[in-house]
Design a protein around this motif. Structure first.
Motif, short mmCIF file in Angstrom:
data_model
loop_
_atom_site.label_atom_id
_atom_site.label_comp_id
_atom_site.label_asym_id
_atom_site.label_seq_id
_atom_site.Cartn_x
_atom_site.Cartn_y
_atom_site.Cartn_z
N SER A 101 1.14 -0.98 -0.33
CA SER A 101 0.05 0.17 0.11
C SER A 101 1.14 1.43 0.11
N ARG A 102 2.29 1.23 0.23
CA ARG A 102 3.37 2.72 0.42
C ARG A 102 4.17 2.36 -0.17
N GLY A 103 3.76 1.58 -1.55
CA GLY A 103 4.55 1.52 -3.04
C GLY A 103 5.68 0.64 -2.62
N ILE A 104 5.66 -0.45 -1.67
CA ILE A 104 7.32 -0.81 -1.65
C ILE A 104 6.57 -2.62 -1.79
N ASP A 298 1.56 -26.77 5.49
CA ASP A 298 3.42 -27.14 4.35
C ASP A 298 3.80 -26.21 4.36
N GLY A 299 3.58 -24.77 4.10
CA GLY A 299 4.37 -23.60 3.38
C GLY A 299 3.62 -22.78 2.74
N ARG A 300 2.38 -23.71 2.77
CA ARG A 300 1.37 -22.66 0.73
C ARG A 300 1.06 -21.35 2.05
N MET A 301 0.22 -20.68 1.19
CA MET A 301 0.09 -19.56 1.66
C MET A 301 -1.97 -20.05 0.95
N PRO A 302 -2.67 -19.78 1.87
CA PRO A 302 -4.25 -20.71 1.81
C PRO A 302 -4.72 -19.22 1.07
N GLU A 303 -5.04 -19.69 -0.30
CA GLU A 303 -5.02 -18.06 -0.92
C GLU A 303 -6.50 -17.50 -0.19
N ASP A 304 -7.56 -18.29 0.30
CA ASP A 304 -8.93 -17.39 1.09
C ASP A 304 -8.15 -17.14 2.48
N GLY A 305 -7.53 -17.49 3.06
CA GLY A 305 -6.90 -17.05 4.37
C GLY A 305 -6.58 -15.87 4.10
N ALA A 306 -5.54 -15.70 3.03
CA ALA A 306 -4.94 -13.92 2.12
C ALA A 306 -5.76 -13.19 1.74
N GLU A 307 -6.64 -13.58 1.49
CA GLU A 307 -7.66 -12.34 0.88
C GLU A 307 -8.49 -12.54 2.09
N LYS A 308 -9.24 -13.08 3.31
CA LYS A 308 -9.99 -13.15 4.16
C LYS A 308 -9.40 -12.20 4.94
N GLU A 309 -7.77 -12.00 5.12
CA GLU A 309 -6.54 -10.96 5.75
C GLU A 309 -6.77 -9.55 5.65
N TRP A 310 -6.46 -9.59 3.99
CA TRP A 310 -6.63 -8.64 3.22
C TRP A 310 -7.84 -7.54 3.36
N THR A 312 -10.11 -7.87 6.06
CA THR A 312 -10.48 -6.93 7.02
C THR A 312 -9.50 -6.04 7.08
N LEU A 313 -8.04 -5.85 6.97
CA LEU A 313 -7.26 -4.74 6.96
C LEU A 313 -7.90 -3.74 6.16
N ALA A 314 -8.51 -3.83 4.79
CA ALA A 314 -9.06 -2.53 3.85
C ALA A 314 -9.98 -2.31 5.13
N SER A 319 -6.77 2.68 2.52
CA SER A 319 -5.84 2.56 1.65
C SER A 319 -4.63 1.19 1.65
N TYR A 320 -5.41 0.26 1.88
CA TYR A 320 -5.07 -0.98 1.44
C TYR A 320 -5.85 -1.55 0.47
N GLY A 321 -7.35 -0.68 0.58
CA GLY A 321 -8.27 -1.72 -0.64
C GLY A 321 -7.53 -1.90 -2.15
N SER A 322 -6.48 -1.36 -2.06
CA SER A 322 -5.91 -0.80 -3.47
C SER A 322 -4.56 -2.00 -3.73
#
Length: 342
Positions: A101-104, A298-310, A312-314, A319-322
């Motif tokens: 969100s900060r361009g990094i 097992d080391g993989r990122m759960p796609e639904d989990g990443a989206e859920k967290e995003w 929630t943050l947004a 500003s996190y929505g983009s």
């Protein structure tokens, strides 16, 4: 006081590798490559997989030397990634959303934790009123600052109940004793407590677990999806320029996760040195047992989990929505490791 930076090979700090380490490569191998890994507080229980990886010989394999550094207060982790002082960071996944969100551009190359490793407790005098997440409108949560991980979990619970973030009141935290008083006298109904803080509220008889977010089942049941926590992430530019670094770290931590999920807490404790656990090994074991379920992965990122967290943050910070969520992590290196380690 600012945290002093600690540059470690861990061979010194942890008094050498455990006997489980694999044989080193021959002396004819070229000078080992050096990877610098920055850890968000080495001795924190949430980072025991890093200690385990070193002790089992997964980080330093005879060809690659991983130097571990403790987090420092005077320079941001993003800055250290960008200028090359460190190659990777072990910290919670949400940093990648914030960074983008900060361009990094940073991305998780291996996901260790898939639950928050926390419990949400309800005051005993209020537990009849709040029976499920659907009842949370109007509740008062002790959850710390607006951008804290505790507040993010409170937000996630409220959103899971079909409410908006503005439908509850977030209270600051003044330490366990004052939190206990607030729960007892009715100033607060809930407290968000990372492992092992929740035990204090139960032992004092002021609160009961409302949502167990330490386990996979509990996290899915209460939030509707997994909620990634501990990760190893790198700058996206570094991943592209040096994929061998991401490949090495992914392989090391996939092996570590496999060890965690195929051994007992007692066997895991036997690998962790007293420099990390402290003298009271029994107390550390109690906390370790609560923390281990966070790493049922097992080391993989759960796609639904990443989206859920995003999401929630947004909801808390537009500003996190983009943020392009698929750019905040990659499973490519873990997938490769899983194939080679079968």
């Amino acid at each position: 006081m600012k945290t002093r930076i600690v540059a470690l090979t861990f061979l010194g700090l942890l008094a050498g590798r455990a006997l489980a380490a694999e044989p080193a490569f021959s002396d004819a191998v070229a000078v080992p490559e050096r990877i610098v890994l920055l850890v968000d507080e080495i001795k924190a229980i949430r980072n025991f997989p890093m200690v385990l990886a070193e002790r089992l010989g997964y980080l330093n394999d005879g060809r690659t030397t991983v130097t571990v550094m403790n987090i420092r207060d005077d320079v941001s982790t993003a800055e250290m990634l960008n200028d090359g002082r460190v190659d990777a960071v072990m910290a919670y996944y949400h940093h990648n959303v914030v960074n983008q969100s900060r361009g990094i551009a940073t991305e998780a190359v291996v996901t260790l934790g898939v639950t928050p490793g926390a419990k949400v407790l309800v005051a005993n005098q209020a537990k009849e009123k709040y029976r499920s997440v659907a009842d949370l409108k109007g509740a008062r949560f002790i959850a710390g600052g607006a951008g804290s991980s505790k507040s993010t979990l409170a937000n996630a619970l409220v959103l899971a109940g079909g409410h908006g973030i503005g439908d509850y009141t977030r209270l600051g935290t003044d330490g366990k004793e004052r939190n206990i008083e607030a729960l007892r006298d009715g100033r607060a109904e809930f407290v968000v407590a990372p492992t092992p803080d929740g035990d204090a509220y139960e032992s004092k008889g002021v609160a009961t677990v409302f949502a167990d977010l330490t386990t996979v089942d509990g996290t899915r049941r209460n939030l509707g999806a997994l909620f990634p926590s501990s990760t190893v992430y790198m700058s996206s530019a570094r991943v592209q320029a040096h994929p061998e670094i991401a490949r090495h770290l992914a392989r090391a931590f996939v092996r570590t996760l496999r060890y965690i999920n195929t051994h007992t807490p007692e066997e895991i404790l036997a690998v962790i040195p007293k420099e990390i656990s402290g003298k009271d090994r029994a107390a550390y074991l109690t906390v370790l047992k609560q923390e281990i379920p966070m790493f049922a992965n097992d080391g993989r990122m759960p796609e639904d989990g990443a989206e859920k967290e995003w999401r929630t943050l947004a909801a808390a910070n537009p500003s996190y929505g983009s943020v392009k969520i698929d750019r905040t992590y990659t499973n490519a290196f873990v997938d490769e490791a899983l194939k080679t380690l079968r």
